[in-house]
Design a protein around this motif. Structure first.
Motif, mmCIF file in Angstrom:
data_model
loop_
_atom_site.group_PDB
_atom_site.id
_atom_site.type_symbol
_atom_site.label_atom_id
_atom_site.label_comp_id
_atom_site.label_asym_id
_atom_site.label_seq_id
_atom_site.Cartn_x
_atom_site.Cartn_y
_atom_site.Cartn_z
ATOM 1 N N SER A 587 0.816 -1.222 0.000
ATOM 2 C CA SER A 587 0.000 0.000 0.000
ATOM 3 C C SER A 587 0.847 1.269 0.000
ATOM 4 O O SER A 587 0.376 2.323 -0.435
ATOM 5 C CB SER A 587 -0.927 -0.003 1.217
ATOM 6 N N ASN A 588 2.083 1.187 0.482
ATOM 7 C CA ASN A 588 2.921 2.381 0.577
ATOM 8 C C ASN A 588 3.986 2.432 -0.528
ATOM 9 O O ASN A 588 5.054 3.009 -0.335
ATOM 10 C CB ASN A 588 3.608 2.433 1.948
ATOM 11 N N LEU A 589 3.661 1.867 -1.652
ATOM 12 C CA LEU A 589 4.644 1.815 -2.735
ATOM 13 C C LEU A 589 5.055 3.217 -3.193
ATOM 14 O O LEU A 589 6.138 3.412 -3.744
ATOM 15 C CB LEU A 589 4.070 1.023 -3.919
ATOM 16 N N HIS A 590 4.201 4.192 -2.947
ATOM 17 C CA HIS A 590 4.516 5.568 -3.344
ATOM 18 C C HIS A 590 5.692 6.142 -2.558
ATOM 19 O O HIS A 590 6.227 7.197 -2.915
ATOM 20 C CB HIS A 590 3.290 6.456 -3.153
ATOM 21 N N LEU A 612 -0.099 6.203 -6.084
ATOM 22 C CA LEU A 612 0.979 6.112 -7.075
ATOM 23 C C LEU A 612 1.128 7.409 -7.865
ATOM 24 O O LEU A 612 2.214 7.714 -8.368
ATOM 25 C CB LEU A 612 0.710 4.960 -8.048
ATOM 26 N N GLY A 613 0.051 8.160 -7.992
ATOM 27 C CA GLY A 613 0.107 9.405 -8.748
ATOM 28 C C GLY A 613 1.074 10.421 -8.163
ATOM 29 O O GLY A 613 1.462 11.375 -8.838
ATOM 30 N N LYS A 614 1.493 10.212 -6.911
ATOM 31 C CA LYS A 614 2.456 11.126 -6.285
ATOM 32 C C LYS A 614 3.844 10.982 -6.913
ATOM 33 O O LYS A 614 4.668 11.887 -6.788
ATOM 34 C CB LYS A 614 2.534 10.857 -4.781
ATOM 35 N N LEU A 615 4.088 9.841 -7.532
ATOM 36 C CA LEU A 615 5.389 9.611 -8.176
ATOM 37 C C LEU A 615 5.301 10.150 -9.603
ATOM 38 O O LEU A 615 4.885 9.467 -10.525
ATOM 39 C CB LEU A 615 5.730 8.120 -8.170
ATOM 40 N N LYS A 616 5.685 11.403 -9.778
ATOM 41 C CA LYS A 616 5.465 12.097 -11.045
ATOM 42 C C LYS A 616 6.279 11.520 -12.199
ATOM 43 O O LYS A 616 5.911 11.672 -13.367
ATOM 44 C CB LYS A 616 5.785 13.577 -10.881
ATOM 45 N N ASN A 617 7.397 10.846 -11.901
ATOM 46 C CA ASN A 617 8.234 10.293 -12.968
ATOM 47 C C ASN A 617 7.969 8.808 -13.210
ATOM 48 O O ASN A 617 8.681 8.166 -13.983
ATOM 49 C CB ASN A 617 9.720 10.489 -12.626
ATOM 50 N N LEU A 618 6.954 8.276 -12.551
ATOM 51 C CA LEU A 618 6.680 6.848 -12.655
ATOM 52 C C LEU A 618 6.002 6.504 -13.980
ATOM 53 O O LEU A 618 5.072 7.186 -14.412
ATOM 54 C CB LEU A 618 5.777 6.403 -11.498
ATOM 55 N N GLN A 619 6.491 5.427 -14.598
ATOM 56 C CA GLN A 619 5.848 4.857 -15.779
ATOM 57 C C GLN A 619 5.357 3.462 -15.419
ATOM 58 O O GLN A 619 6.105 2.658 -14.868
ATOM 59 C CB GLN A 619 6.813 4.797 -16.957
ATOM 60 N N VAL A 620 4.097 3.190 -15.742
ATOM 61 C CA VAL A 620 3.447 1.957 -15.313
ATOM 62 C C VAL A 620 3.124 1.084 -16.516
ATOM 63 O O VAL A 620 2.668 1.583 -17.554
ATOM 64 C CB VAL A 620 2.155 2.266 -14.527
ATOM 65 N N LYS A 637 -7.995 7.726 -11.496
ATOM 66 C CA LYS A 637 -6.597 7.790 -11.063
ATOM 67 C C LYS A 637 -5.628 7.563 -12.216
ATOM 68 O O LYS A 637 -4.449 7.884 -12.118
ATOM 69 C CB LYS A 637 -6.343 6.752 -9.966
ATOM 70 N N PHE A 638 -6.140 6.975 -13.306
ATOM 71 C CA PHE A 638 -5.262 6.743 -14.459
ATOM 72 C C PHE A 638 -4.763 8.059 -15.046
ATOM 73 O O PHE A 638 -3.742 8.101 -15.709
ATOM 74 C CB PHE A 638 -6.002 5.932 -15.524
ATOM 75 N N GLY A 639 -5.499 9.107 -14.806
ATOM 76 C CA GLY A 639 -5.058 10.403 -15.312
ATOM 77 C C GLY A 639 -3.757 10.866 -14.700
ATOM 78 O O GLY A 639 -3.055 11.711 -15.268
ATOM 79 N N GLU A 640 -3.395 10.313 -13.529
ATOM 80 C CA GLU A 640 -2.178 10.719 -12.834
ATOM 81 C C GLU A 640 -0.971 9.891 -13.260
ATOM 82 O O GLU A 640 0.162 10.198 -12.871
ATOM 83 C CB GLU A 640 -2.374 10.569 -11.317
ATOM 84 N N LEU A 641 -1.188 8.825 -14.033
ATOM 85 C CA LEU A 641 -0.106 7.892 -14.347
ATOM 86 C C LEU A 641 0.351 8.006 -15.799
ATOM 87 O O LEU A 641 -0.415 8.363 -16.684
ATOM 88 C CB LEU A 641 -0.563 6.451 -14.086
ATOM 89 N N ASN A 642 1.620 7.670 -16.002
ATOM 90 C CA ASN A 642 2.177 7.554 -17.345
ATOM 91 C C ASN A 642 2.352 6.077 -17.655
ATOM 92 O O ASN A 642 2.855 5.315 -16.822
ATOM 93 C CB ASN A 642 3.536 8.263 -17.431
ATOM 94 N N PHE A 643 1.968 5.676 -18.857
ATOM 95 C CA PHE A 643 2.019 4.270 -19.212
ATOM 96 C C PHE A 643 3.140 4.004 -20.211
ATOM 97 O O PHE A 643 3.306 4.736 -21.186
ATOM 98 C CB PHE A 643 0.685 3.803 -19.803
ATOM 99 N N LEU A 644 3.904 2.937 -19.941
ATOM 100 C CA LEU A 644 4.957 2.570 -20.873
ATOM 101 C C LEU A 644 4.605 1.298 -21.639
ATOM 102 O O LEU A 644 5.253 0.963 -22.614
ATOM 103 C CB LEU A 644 6.294 2.389 -20.142
ATOM 104 N N HIS A 645 3.567 0.595 -21.187
ATOM 105 C CA HIS A 645 3.169 -0.619 -21.882
ATOM 106 C C HIS A 645 2.194 -0.273 -22.995
ATOM 107 O O HIS A 645 1.364 0.623 -22.855
ATOM 108 C CB HIS A 645 2.520 -1.602 -20.902
#
Length: 758
Positions: A587-590, A612-620, A637-645
Motif C-alpha cells: 500500500s505504501n509503494l509511493h 501512485l500518482g504522487k510519483l510524477k516520474n513513474l511509468q506503469v 486515477k489513471f489520469g495521474e499515471l504515465n504508461f509505458l506498456h
C-alpha cells in the motif's frame, strides 16, 4: 573537483558519478555538520585522482595480464563501495531536511538520521569511509609493481579518449558473402536422394566464423521438448522423458522433416542417441542439420561433417571494408586502406572479428589512429580466451559505451534481450549521461544502444523480431572485464569464493538449481540488480537491499510483496510481469520516491496502491484494469499515471457510476497506449439509463491519435462514440466490435485509412 577523464580513462563513468556525489549539497552539508574528519573526504578525492591517471593503461594491459585485470575489478568494487557510502549520506540528509524545514512536522525519523555527532550512523559512515580509503591505499600501492603508467606518459592518441564521431545506423546483416561453396554443398546434401531414413550433417568451425552461440548444456529432456514444441507449435510441460518422446514419435511418424539444431555443445554420445531415437520415425529423406564449434562435438553426432573454414583473404577485405567504409564518403587519409590490409591479416579470417574491427575504424579518419590500432599491444596477448581484436574493439569504445556493454555480463549466453528493457536497466544505474541538449534518458539510451549495434557488439536476433543477442565471444569479453561483479547463478557457480563482490545478480532460467537465499551467494546489502526466475516467496529481509536499483521478479511464483519493499529508497525499476499468483501490491509503494518503472503485466492484481500518482516520474505497465474489483484505485486515477506498456484492457466498465471518472482517466493523452480494449460484463441487462450512461462513458474514454488496435466488447450503448467516426483515429489498423447488441449502425469505417482487420 575533477569531473573530466584523464587520458581517456575508461572508468570515468564510475569516477564521474563518485566525484559528482562528493560535490553534492547533501554530502558537503553532512561533512560540515558532523565532527567526522573532513580530511577523509579530501583524502578520498585525492586518492581517486591519483588512481584515475593510470586507468587507461590498466584497461589496455588487463587482457594480457591477469594481475592487472584483478586489480581493475577490485578497483571497480571499491568505486561501488564509495558510491554506496555517499548514497547513504545523501539519503540521510534528504530525510532530515523535511524536519528542519517545518517545526510542525510530526513524522518520526530513525534516531540515526538525527544530527548528533556521536550518532551510530555518523560512526558507521566514518568507519566505512576509512575502510574504503584503506582499500584504495592498497590498490594505489600496487600501481608501480604492476607497471601502470600515467596518462601523460602514454603515446598521444593510443587511448580511448577524445570525441567520438556519431555512428550511423546498423549494418544490414541479411546478405551472407563469401560462402557460395558452403551453400552449394548444403543444398546438394538437402536435395540428394538417399536410402537413409534420417541423414545428419554437422557444420563445425571455431566461434566467430559464423554468428553462432554455443549452448553450454545439452539436456536431453529440454532439447526433446524444444523439438516437440517446434513441430506442434505449442508448449510441452511434461517432465517425463518417455511421455515427450512418445508424443514426438507420433508427430513425426511417416512425415519427412528438416530439423536444424543450432548451438550444439555435446560430448556424450548416449545423450545424443537418446534424442536421436525419438527422431528416426520420420519418412525417408528426413534431414538434421547441426552447427557446432568443435570437430569433437560433430563426431559425437556420427554424422557427415563439413568444416567451415576461415574466409579467404580477398573475401576478408571485402567484409572488413563493408563495415569500415560503408559508402558514406567520410574524409580519410589515403594511407588508411594500406594500414587496413595489415589489420585484416591479424583478424585470422573470422567474420565476427572483421566486422568488429571494421566498425571500430569506421569512426577514425586519420592514418595515425589506424596505425595506433595496428601497433597495439593487445594483438600480442596470449593464454587468454579473449580474441585480441575484440578486446581491442572494446578498449577503443568511449567510456559510456564500455560501461553499458559490460552490464550485459549479467545475461547468460544465448540470452535474447530487448532494447527497452536494457535501456531501463542502464537508466537505473545512471549510465545514461543526459548532458546532451534536451534529450531524455530514453533518447540517450537509444543512441547508446544503436552505437553498440553499429559497432557489432549487439546483433538482432534471428528468432525474435524485437530481440537482440550477443555472440558468445562478446559475452565472454563482457564477463572477463567484470569478473564476479556481475554474477549469474547456475552459470558462474565455480567462483563461489569470490561472490561477495557481486553487485548485479541474475538466476538463469534454465538452471536446475533452486535459488533459496543470499547468504551463500552474495552480499545482499550491497546488491544493485536482482533478476531471479525461480523463487516463490520474497523474504522480509528484502529491506536489507538498500542499494538495489532494479528488482525483476517476473515469471516467479510470488503471491505478495512484503511491505518492507517500500524501504528500498534507491529502487528505480520493479518488474512483476507474469507473476500469476500475485494479487496485490504494498500500500505504501509511493514511498519509493526514485521509482520510475513499475510493471505488472498479466498478474492477478486487483488492488492498486492509491497514491501512485504522487510519483510524477513513474511509468506503469499493466495489462488490464478491472473497474468492478478495485474500490481504492478508481479509473480516474489513471489520469495521474504515465504508461509505458502498449496494451491495456479495461473490464467491468458498467461499474463506472460517474461518467466524469472516465474523462479524468485522460486516455487521449496516453500516447504509449497503442492497443486498447473496452469491455462490459456480458451478463448485464442494462436499462435505458444505463445505456445512456455507457454512451457517455465510452465517449469520455477517447484514446490518443496513436491508437492502432481497438476492441469494444459487450458494449450496451445505442451508438458508437463520435471519436470513432471523426477521423481522430486515423492510425487504427485493427477494430473489434463484439456483442454490441444495442447499436444499430456501424461507425464510418471509411475514415480509417489503415484499417486491415475488422
Amino acid at each position: 573537483m575533477a569531473l573530466e577523464c584523464v587520458g581517456g580513462a575508461v572508468l570515468s563513468s564510475f569516477l564521474g558519478a563518485v566525484f559528482q556525489k562528493l560535490a553534492s549539497p547533501q554530502v558537503l552539508d553532512f561533512f560540515r555538520g558532523t565532527k567526522i574528519d573532513q580530511k577523509l573526504r579530501k583524502d578520498l578525492e585525492n586518492k581517486l585522482l591519483s588512481i584515475q591517471a593510470v586507468l587507461d593503461d590498466a584497461e589496455q594491459k588487463q587482457f594480457g595480464n591477469m594481475q592487472v585485470r584483478d586489480w581493475l575489478i577490485k578497483l571497480k568494487v571499491a568505486m561501488l563501495d564509495v558510491e554506496d557510502v555517499l548514497d547513504e549520506i545523501q539519503h540521510s540528509r534528504l530525510q532530515v531536511q523535511p524536519q528542519s524545514e517545518s517545526q510542525t512536522c510530526t513524522c518520526k525519523l530513525p534516531n540515526f538520521f538525527k544530527s548528533s555527532p556521536l550518532s551510530s550512523f555518523n560512526k558507521e559512515i566514518n568507519s566505512n569511509m576509512k575502510n574504503v580509503l584503506d582499500d584504495l591505499d592498497d590498490l594505489a600501492s600496487r600501481m608501480d609493481n604492476l607497471g601502470l603508467k600515467k596518462a601523460s606518459d602514454l603515446v598521444v592518441g593510443s587511448g580511448s579518449g577524445g570525441k567520438v564521431p556519431q555512428s550511423k545506423s546498423s549494418v544490414v546483416e541479411s546478405d551472407i558473402c563469401c560462402r557460395d561453396a558452403d551453400k552449394e554443398m548444403i543444398i546438394n546434401w538437402l536435395t540428394s536422394d538417399t536410402d537413409n531414413m534420417l541423414s545428419i550433417l554437422s557444420i563445425w568451425g571455431m566461434g566467430g566464423l559464423a554468428w553462432v552461440c554455443v549452448s553450454q548444456e545439452f539436456d536431453v529432456l529440454n532439447v526433446s521438448r524444444a523439438i516437440l514444441d517446434t513441430f506442434t507449435k505449442s508448449i510441452e510441460n511434461s517432465d517425463r522423458l518417455e511421455i515427450v518422446h512418445t508424443k514426438l514419435k507420433d508427430k513425426l511418424r511417416g512425415n519427412r522433416f528438416l530439423l536444424v539444431l543450432d548451438d550444439v555443445w555435446i560430448e556424450s554420445r548416449p545423450k545424443w542417441e537418446a534424442v536421436q531415437n525419438a527422431l528416426v520415425c520420420g519418412a525417408q529423406g528426413s534431414r538434421i542439420l547441426v552447427t557446432t564449434s568443435s570437430e569433437k562435438f560433430a563426431s559425437t553426432m556420427r554424422s557427415k561433417e563439413h568444416e567451415l573454414e576461415q574466409l579467404q583473404e580477398d573475401y576478408c577485405w571485402k567484409l572488413f571494408a563493408k563495415h569500415a567504409f560503408r559508402d558514406d564518403n567520410l574524409p580519410r587519409d589515403p594511407g588508411c586502406p594500406e594500414i587496413g590490409m595489415k589489420i585484416v591479416k591479424k583478424c585470422q579470417g573470422l567474420p565476427l572479428v572483421l566486422k568488429s574491427m571494421g566498425s571500430l575504424l569506421h569512426n577514425k579518419s586519420f592514418v595515425s589512429d589506424w596505425e595506433n590500432i595496428l601497433k597495439s599491444e593487445i594483438w600480442e596477448i596470449e593464454d587468454s580466451d579473449i580474441v585480441p581484436a575484440l578486446a581491442l574493439s572494446y578498449h577503443h569504445l568511449p567510456p559510456h559505451l564500455k560501461t553499458c556493454f559490460a552490464y550485459c555480463a549479467l545475461f547468460p549466453k544465448d540470452y535474447v534481450f530487448h532494447r527497452e528493457c536494457l535501456i531501463q536497466l542502464w537508466m537505473a544505474e545512471k549510465f545514461l549521461n543526459c548532458h546532451q541538449g534536451n534529450k531524455s534518458p530514453e533518447e540517450v539510451g537509444q543512441q547508446y544502444f544503436n552505437d553498440l549495434i553499429s559497432r557489432s557488439f549487439f546483433q538482432q536476433s534471428s528468432k525474435y523480431e524485437d530481440g537482440f543477442v550477443m555472440h558468445d565471444l562478446l559475452n565472454d569479453l563482457a564477463k572477463y572485464v567484470c569478473g564476479d561483479i556481475y554474477f549469474r547463478f547456475g552459470v558462474d557457480d565455480e567462483g563461489k569464493s569470490t561472490q561477495k563482490i557481486t553487485r548485479h545478480f541474475s538466476v538463469s532460467i534454465i538452471t536446475k538449481q533452486r535459488f533459496d537465499g543470499f547468504a551463500t551467494s552474495c552480499d545482499d546489502k550491497r546488491l544493485r540488480t536482482f533478476m531471479p526466475t525461480s523463487i516463490e516467496k520474497l523474504p522480509d529481509s528484502v529491506c536489507n537491499f538498500k542499494h538495489l536499483r532494479s528488482l525483476d521478479l517476473s515469471y516467479t511464483g510470488i503471491e505478495k510483496l512484503p511491505e518492507s519493499t517500500c524501504s528500498l529508497y534507491n529502487l528505480q525499476i520493479l518488474k512483476l510481469n507474469y507473476c500469476r499468483c500475485l494479487k496485490e501490491l504494498p500500500s505504501n509503494l509511493h514511498e519509493l520516491t526514485n521509482l520510475h518503472g513499475l510493471e505488472f503485466v498479466n498478474t492477478k492484481i486487483i488492488k492498486v496502491p492509491p497514491h501512485l500518482g504522487k510519483l510524477k516520474n513513474l511509468q506503469v505497465a499493466m495489462s488490464s484494469f478491472d473497474v468492478g474489483k478495485c474500490s481504492e484505485f478508481t479509473i480516474q486515477k489513471f489520469g495521474e499515471l504515465n504508461f509505458l506498456h502498449e496494451r491495456l484492457s479495461f473490464r467491468e466498465l458498467q461499474n463506472i457510476e460517474n461518467p466524469s471518472d472516465a474523462l479524468a482517466a485522460d486516455l487521449k493523452n496516453k500516447t504509449h497506449l497503442v492497443e486498447l480494449e473496452f469491455e462490459w460484463n456480458s451478463h448485464q441487462n442494462p436499462d435505458d439509463s444505463a445505456k445512456e450512461r455507457d454512451v457517455i462513458v465510452i465517449e469520455n474514454l477517447q484514446p490518443s491519435k496513436h491508437l492502432e488496435k481497438l476492441s469494444i466488447i459487450n458494449y450496451g450503448g445505442k451508438q458508437f462514440p463520435n471519436w470513432l467516426s471523426d477521423n481522430s483515429l486515423s492510425n487504427v489498423m485493427s477494430l473489434e466490435l463484439n456483442n454490441c447488441q444495442s447499436c444499430q449502425h456501424l461507425p464510418s469505417l471509411g475514415l480509417l485509412p489503415f484499417l486491415k482487420n475488422l
